[in-house]
Design an enzyme around this catalytic site. Structure first.
Site, PDB file in Angstrom:
ATOM      1  N   GLY A  73       0.067  -3.133  -2.683  1.00 52.50           N
ATOM      2  CA  GLY A  73      -0.396  -1.787  -2.825  1.00 52.50           C
ATOM      3  C   GLY A  73      -0.464  -0.774  -1.729  1.00 52.50           C
ATOM      4  O   GLY A  73       0.099   0.297  -1.704  1.00 52.50           O
ATOM      5  N   SER A  74      -1.009  -1.386  -0.609  1.00 48.67           N
ATOM      6  CA  SER A  74      -1.179  -0.419   0.491  1.00 48.67           C
ATOM      7  C   SER A  74       0.031  -0.027   1.032  1.00 48.67           C
ATOM      8  O   SER A  74       0.269   1.005   1.478  1.00 48.67           O
ATOM      9  CB  SER A  74      -2.209  -1.303   1.571  1.00 48.67           C
ATOM     10  OG  SER A  74      -3.410  -1.502   0.850  1.00 48.67           O
ATOM     11  N   ASN A 154      -9.868   2.487  -9.123  1.00 47.58           N
ATOM     12  CA  ASN A 154     -10.229   1.367  -8.875  1.00 47.58           C
ATOM     13  C   ASN A 154     -11.997   1.011  -8.925  1.00 47.58           C
ATOM     14  O   ASN A 154     -12.237  -0.107  -9.339  1.00 47.58           O
ATOM     15  CB  ASN A 154      -9.671   0.859  -7.598  1.00 47.58           C
ATOM     16  CG  ASN A 154     -10.060   1.903  -6.421  1.00 47.58           C
ATOM     17  OD1 ASN A 154      -9.720   2.981  -6.442  1.00 47.58           O
ATOM     18  ND2 ASN A 154     -10.566   1.115  -5.308  1.00 47.58           N
ATOM     19  N   GLN A 182      -4.124  -0.316 -10.279  1.00 53.19           N
ATOM     20  CA  GLN A 182      -5.085  -0.561 -10.971  1.00 53.19           C
ATOM     21  C   GLN A 182      -4.382  -0.468 -12.591  1.00 53.19           C
ATOM     22  O   GLN A 182      -5.225  -1.187 -13.462  1.00 53.19           O
ATOM     23  CB  GLN A 182      -6.233   0.028 -11.161  1.00 53.19           C
ATOM     24  CG  GLN A 182      -6.969  -0.235  -9.671  1.00 53.19           C
ATOM     25  CD  GLN A 182      -7.880  -1.527  -9.625  1.00 53.19           C
ATOM     26  OE1 GLN A 182      -8.118  -2.211 -10.882  1.00 53.19           O
ATOM     27  NE2 GLN A 182      -8.128  -2.081  -8.599  1.00 53.19           N
ATOM     28  N   SER A 202       0.665  -3.688  -7.108  1.00 51.54           N
ATOM     29  CA  SER A 202       0.097  -4.930  -6.569  1.00 51.54           C
ATOM     30  C   SER A 202       0.022  -6.049  -7.440  1.00 51.54           C
ATOM     31  O   SER A 202      -0.729  -6.077  -8.399  1.00 51.54           O
ATOM     32  CB  SER A 202      -0.988  -4.509  -5.828  1.00 51.54           C
ATOM     33  OG  SER A 202      -1.326  -5.520  -4.890  1.00 51.54           O
ATOM     34  N   HIS A 204      -1.560  -8.913  -7.190  1.00 47.03           N
ATOM     35  CA  HIS A 204      -2.735  -9.855  -7.438  1.00 47.03           C
ATOM     36  C   HIS A 204      -3.678  -9.094  -8.413  1.00 47.03           C
ATOM     37  O   HIS A 204      -4.631  -9.528  -8.569  1.00 47.03           O
ATOM     38  CB  HIS A 204      -3.187  -9.986  -6.229  1.00 47.03           C
ATOM     39  CG  HIS A 204      -3.880  -8.692  -5.113  1.00 47.03           C
ATOM     40  ND1 HIS A 204      -5.270  -8.480  -5.427  1.00 47.03           N
ATOM     41  CD2 HIS A 204      -3.223  -7.835  -4.553  1.00 47.03           C
ATOM     42  CE1 HIS A 204      -5.734  -7.493  -4.675  1.00 47.03           C
ATOM     43  NE2 HIS A 204      -4.544  -7.125  -4.047  1.00 47.03           N
ATOM     44  N   THR A 240      12.513 -10.946   5.571  1.00 52.12           N
ATOM     45  CA  THR A 240      12.909 -12.102   4.618  1.00 52.12           C
ATOM     46  C   THR A 240      12.053 -12.027   3.463  1.00 52.12           C
ATOM     47  O   THR A 240      10.898 -11.728   3.444  1.00 52.12           O
ATOM     48  CB  THR A 240      12.863 -13.372   5.387  1.00 52.12           C
ATOM     49  OG1 THR A 240      13.629 -13.237   6.533  1.00 52.12           O
ATOM     50  CG2 THR A 240      13.222 -14.404   4.484  1.00 52.12           C
ATOM     51  N   CYS A 328     -23.277  -1.065   2.390  1.00 57.12           N
ATOM     52  CA  CYS A 328     -23.316  -2.261   2.632  1.00 57.12           C
ATOM     53  C   CYS A 328     -22.291  -3.040   2.242  1.00 57.12           C
ATOM     54  O   CYS A 328     -22.072  -4.136   2.953  1.00 57.12           O
ATOM     55  CB  CYS A 328     -24.588  -2.849   2.093  1.00 57.12           C
ATOM     56  SG  CYS A 328     -26.177  -2.142   2.680  1.00 57.12           S
TER      57      CYS A 328
HETATM   58  C1  LIG Z   1      13.940 -12.730  16.027  1.00 59.40           C
HETATM   59  C2  LIG Z   1      13.676 -12.109  14.762  1.00 59.40           C
HETATM   60  N1  LIG Z   1      12.870 -11.166  14.448  1.00 59.40           N
HETATM   61  C3  LIG Z   1      12.268 -10.598  13.502  1.00 59.40           C
HETATM   62  C4  LIG Z   1      12.731 -11.520  12.331  1.00 59.40           C
HETATM   63  C5  LIG Z   1      12.171 -10.724  10.912  1.00 59.40           C
HETATM   64  O1  LIG Z   1      11.258 -11.761  10.358  1.00 59.40           O
HETATM   65  P1  LIG Z   1      10.964 -11.453   8.805  1.00 59.40           P
HETATM   66  O2  LIG Z   1      12.293 -11.555   8.118  1.00 59.40           O
HETATM   67  O3  LIG Z   1       9.924 -12.624   8.651  1.00 59.40           O
HETATM   68  O4  LIG Z   1      10.395 -10.300   8.555  1.00 59.40           O
HETATM   69  C6  LIG Z   1      13.568 -12.433  12.343  1.00 59.40           C
HETATM   70  C7  LIG Z   1      14.029 -13.197  11.282  1.00 59.40           C
HETATM   71  O5  LIG Z   1      14.426 -12.621  10.206  1.00 59.40           O
HETATM   72  C8  LIG Z   1      14.022 -12.923  13.541  1.00 59.40           C
HETATM   73  O6  LIG Z   1      14.884 -14.188  13.688  1.00 59.40           O
HETATM   74  C1  LIG Z   2      -6.093   1.929  -6.372  1.00 60.90           C
HETATM   75  C2  LIG Z   2      -5.668   0.833  -5.530  1.00 60.90           C
HETATM   76  N1  LIG Z   2      -4.816   1.209  -4.675  1.00 60.90           N
HETATM   77  C3  LIG Z   2      -4.291   0.333  -3.589  1.00 60.90           C
HETATM   78  C4  LIG Z   2      -4.781  -0.725  -3.435  1.00 60.90           C
HETATM   79  C5  LIG Z   2      -4.425  -1.789  -2.226  1.00 60.90           C
HETATM   80  O1  LIG Z   2      -3.589  -2.680  -2.785  1.00 60.90           O
HETATM   81  P1  LIG Z   2      -3.410  -4.024  -1.865  1.00 60.90           P
HETATM   82  O2  LIG Z   2      -4.977  -4.504  -1.293  1.00 60.90           O
HETATM   83  O3  LIG Z   2      -2.901  -4.975  -2.665  1.00 60.90           O
HETATM   84  O4  LIG Z   2      -2.886  -3.578  -0.799  1.00 60.90           O
HETATM   85  C6  LIG Z   2      -5.680  -1.191  -4.284  1.00 60.90           C
HETATM   86  C7  LIG Z   2      -6.603  -2.356  -4.107  1.00 60.90           C
HETATM   87  O5  LIG Z   2      -7.056  -2.911  -3.502  1.00 60.90           O
HETATM   88  C8  LIG Z   2      -6.061  -0.434  -5.288  1.00 60.90           C
HETATM   89  O6  LIG Z   2      -7.265  -0.764  -6.029  1.00 60.90           O
END
Ligand SMILES: Cc1ncc(COP(=O)(O)O)c(C=O)c1O
Ligand SMILES: Cc1ncc(COP(=O)(O)O)c(C=O)c1O
Lengths: 393, 147, 393, 147
Positions: A73-74, A154, A182, A202, A204, A240, A328
């Site tokens: 989500g973020s 949220n 949410q 999101s 989860h 990826t 807190c």
């Molecule tokens: C040298 C290099 N940099 C960056 C990436 C990007 O990584 P990812 O696909 O996990 O975002 C890859 C692989 O795809 C890579 O081989």
């Molecule tokens: C309303 C809302 N926006 C954004 C997020 C961010 O999602 P995530 O933590 O999966 O990045 C959340 C939950 O943390 C959320 O409740």
């Protein structure tokens, strides 16, 4: 601790359902090929990703090619807001509209854009935690680049008049983004009918895995990229593909849509029971957020003269997982900005508890929570210098 | 934020010592404020320069409750000048540690004791500042448990 | 297809090892709490995340609080480069140095920054695919904000003189980032000894799960954030932690470090066998990249008059998974920019095959690949109008 | 990019029809270039306005091989004017579809046929343009298989 745990913090995160995990499993160690590769074993993965895209699209009445996978989500919020801000500012549009009780993924992004020279209008929400399309209309300017208003909050679960705001923005030709993290999987959403241009979600939050999310981007709209690199996600989001995560997200959302009706009925029963029991059994409480225009599983109450972390610690000892708007537990200097936004004094904001229920919760558990809460609030108040005054007053 | 409180903190949180009001207290101090989410009120009964009885009431997090509780234990039966030696560091040690973002709660406990003793002197028409030192009523710097 | 598959595309992605998956499993449906929450069940997750952080830190001789989790290598690269560019440009430093054969996650990010007014020096690599610290020194300017040079190349596997470049940058007071996505877990890395300021990695390249990565940021350095929001990752990268992914990444890297010595010996045996066999058995081939200063598992060869996708299709039919620098498989209009950067003519760049081996590959498999390749190249050449000319010439 | 080639494409890729040179060809055309990664060379033997024999050689991807192969099948035994009716669309249909980013390969096949026929006219001193149309030697627009 052999105590049974009651998990009532489903707005924070949810367990991955076993049926979802089962769908994910083959993609870790067996069907592991990079979906962008040539060979047959990668082709299955590509298909699995496209199947998940279709599942997600159909859940919000979008087209599959309007769905872009992200890490959550973020990231979706950041991409939507910064991406549109960047493309629109090239046309001289440097004004943004949001509310003062968005998730930090939106609020802190807005603050960052303010530093970069954008002007942001933070619409105040009323004491029920609602904004109106009229407020948005009054804030619109010729140079407004984007309206970003969350679908459901949220903390207090209030649901905004998204269709009205969408209608207004479409009429005025202004982009409209909604943080629906949410809401997706919890209540029906139709991006076409509600005229939404961009929507964050999101996985989860609806019994899918953590670390995967999606951004819906209406056809024809092209926010600037947040993550540049490889050609994944039709060139719009590099990296990826998280195949097991994406597969899990798709399945989880399909499940959520299929069971939404019965789950909503179940959650409403629990929610209404809890609100009623707390208000009946515990003096000086306040329900935060609109009484009915809220997510079916959300209860948020403040207990006068109580501090939230103390309440949570006692709940935890009783095996109950909840959260609080207390500073807190927020990791910041202030209590929940959401509770302050609906006008709560600091003391009551510190003394709030959020109980968010999911499909796995039972009415029996809800009863147990209310009984425990009654004892816990009494104990916390016994220790509180504010409760003396309260009684004296 | 997870709460990696020590067992001693959890013991004092779960079974706080000396909770409540003290009707015949002759020294009452209060520090913190509701805005910050922490208020500690300390009631002392002082006889012949000795703290013969003590109670506290605290609105606050687990660390705030535990530091108040252990502070009452540490000053009960002590002479005033001994009680004034109580440092927040000693409170933290007695609790077997506090998470860094909760350290200010121990400061609050030290201040609550000093505030009560100041009240004791003030009630006798004695300026407490030369004896107790100036007290920081405001908690701006370390407001709330957050970091 | 009951054919046994030989997977020789470990630079694209790797399977999650069963022992890693086992560590991840409890965090999907049982230990699912949000690590940022109060209650005991979330505390276990917090600890699991911190354990993984320590595993990763120790793998590269960093401190745990210098490790920040991300969604993968692309996000890490984007964050490092855009984040440092943003903070340094505030001090008037708007010049960046990189090479012309980086991964697109770096190159496209650099191009984006050029649009935003930065000046970028793309150092050319030599025909072996290497840059020198002297080249970097000559390109440095008072206004240089960042040097970003990959640790090992993803196509031809060449390993850059990182320690020398790190030493130079530290001396000159310039930030140094390295994209070590292909190097981490494959060869020893010591960020302290090599004076690296920022380093990107990606879990799925070393038998961890997809969709999770990390950025090492040396203590005292603070790139601007890429993803704003909640306070996760000490406020530097928002988003609910991908607990199972993070746990898997930590375990996978620990495993990789523990087995590195024996695995390297195994891979060198395979690599040297394959290079030797191809050069002996197939006429008119060219090994791309430095012969020895390359990743132990990487073979990259061009076959005159062959087009890569055709080779890959035949390999796939033979149950062999590989990749190619052909435009047909790059998703772009041109063949591999890496192969062009080391001076290959287009035709040879189109006709390249990359075989990247992993711990699960055997010498037997390598033998089988070479035999198949010999037949396949002959068949593809039989169809090629360029092979006529070749023979004629 | 995954390769969701139809079974017909894979059949023509695996067992291409009419591969090779044609020593007694009287019409040879070549389109594409090595920069783009696609070269198609088409050899025709034309007798009495009929294409009596045909061969091809292609440097290129699976789709390039398959489109060349099926194109040779589609024009073998046909009259020149029938062969000139061959459209890239017909090639795609005969192959039961091509991935969108591979569609240009079918254009290349159509062009290769036309290029060979142009060569046939040219050898006879006839300007092919009025009959065959102008040929795009450059593949700038749809260079390579990538999208
Ligand atoms: C040298 C290099 N940099 C960056 C990436 C990007 O990584 P990812 O696909 O996990 O975002 C890859 C692989 O795809 C890579 O081989
Ligand atoms: C309303 C809302 N926006 C954004 C997020 C961010 O999602 P995530 O933590 O999966 O990045 C959340 C939950 O943390 C959320 O409740």
């Amino acid at each position: 601790m052999e105590q049974k745990i009651i998990y009532a913090d489903n707005a924070a995160t949810t367990p991955v359902s076993p049926s979802v995990l089962e769908k994910m499993l083959p993609f870790f160690s067996q069907s592991y090929g990079n979906p962008s590769s040539m060979y047959s074993i990668a082709r299955d993965n590509k298909e699995a990703v496209e199947h998940a895209r279709a599942q997600i699209a159909s859940a919000i009445n979008a087209d599959p090619n309007e769905i872009y996978f992200t890490a959550g989500g973020s990231e979706s919020d950041n991409w939507a807001i910064k991406g549109i801000a960047q493309t629109q500012s090239a046309r001289g549009k440097k004004h943004l509209i949001t509310t003062n009780f968005e998730h930090h993924a939106v609020l802190h992004t807005m603050e960052e854009l303010e530093k970069a020279g954008f002007e942001v209008t933070y619409l105040p929400v009323n004491e029920d935690g609602l904004v109106t399309a009229e407020q948005v209309a009054a804030a619109l300017r010729p140079e407004t680049a984007l309206v970003s208003i969350m679908y459901a909050n949220n903390e207090i679960g209030t649901i905004q008049p998204i269709a009205e705001i969408g209608e207004l923005c479409r009429q005025k030709g202004v982009m409209f983004h909604t943080d629906a993290v949410q809401a997706v999987g919890a209540i029906p959403i139709d991006v076409k009918a509600e005229k939404i241009d961009l929507l964050s979600m999101s996985s989860h939050k609806f019994n899918g895995p953590k670390g995967v999310g999606a951004l819906y981007i209406r056809k024809g709209i092209r926010p600037a990229r947040l993550i540049h690199g490889g050609g994944q996600e039709r060139g719009q989001r590099a990296g990826t593909e998280n195949v097991p995560g994406i597969v899990g997200m798709g399945q989880a959302l399909e499940n959520a849509i299929e069971t939404m009706e019965s789950k909503t009925a179940h959650l409403l029963e629990i929610r209404d029971y809890v609100v009623e029991a707390i208000e009946r059994e515990i003096p000086r409480v306040r329900l935060n957020g609109h009484r009915t225009q809220r997510l079916p599983g959300n209860v948020n109450v403040s207990f006068q003269a109580c501090e939230g972390e103390s309440l949570l610690l006692f709940l935890d000892m009783a095996g109950i997982c909840a959260s609080s708007g207390s500073a807190c537990t927020s990791g910041s200097l202030d209590p929940s900005h959401v509770l302050l936004a609906i006008g709560l004094p600091h003391e009551l904001a510190h003394g709030s508890i959020r109980l968010t229920f999911g499909g796995q919760n039972t009415l029996e558990e809800a009863r147990h929570i209310c009984e425990e809460l009654k004892k816990i609030v009494a104990e916390v108040r016994r220790r509180s210098p504010l409760w003396n005054e309260e009684k004296g007053a | 934020m997870s709460t990696p409180y020590s067992p001693t903190v959890m013991d004092h949180f779960s079974n706080p010592r000396n909770v409540g009001e003290l009707p015949d207290a002759n020294a009452v101090g209060e520090v913190g404020n509701p805005k910050c989410g922490d208020i500690m009120k300390m009631y002392l009964k002082i006889e012949d320069d000795v703290i013969s009885d003590v109670r506290f009431q605290t609105f606050g997090c687990g660390a705030a409750i535990a530091t108040s509780s252990i502070a009452t234990e540490m000053i009960r039966g002590k002479k005033i000048d001994e009680a004034l030696q109580l440092t927040n560091r000693a409170v933290v040690e007695a609790l077997e540690g506090l998470p860094p973002i909760k350290l200010h709660c121990s400061v609050l406990a030290e201040q609550a004791v000093k505030s009560a003793i100041s009240d004791y002197y003030r009630r006798q028409g004695i300026d407490p500042v030369p004896i107790v030192g100036a007290l920081d009523d405001e908690c701006d710097d370390h407001c709330s448990c957050g970091a």
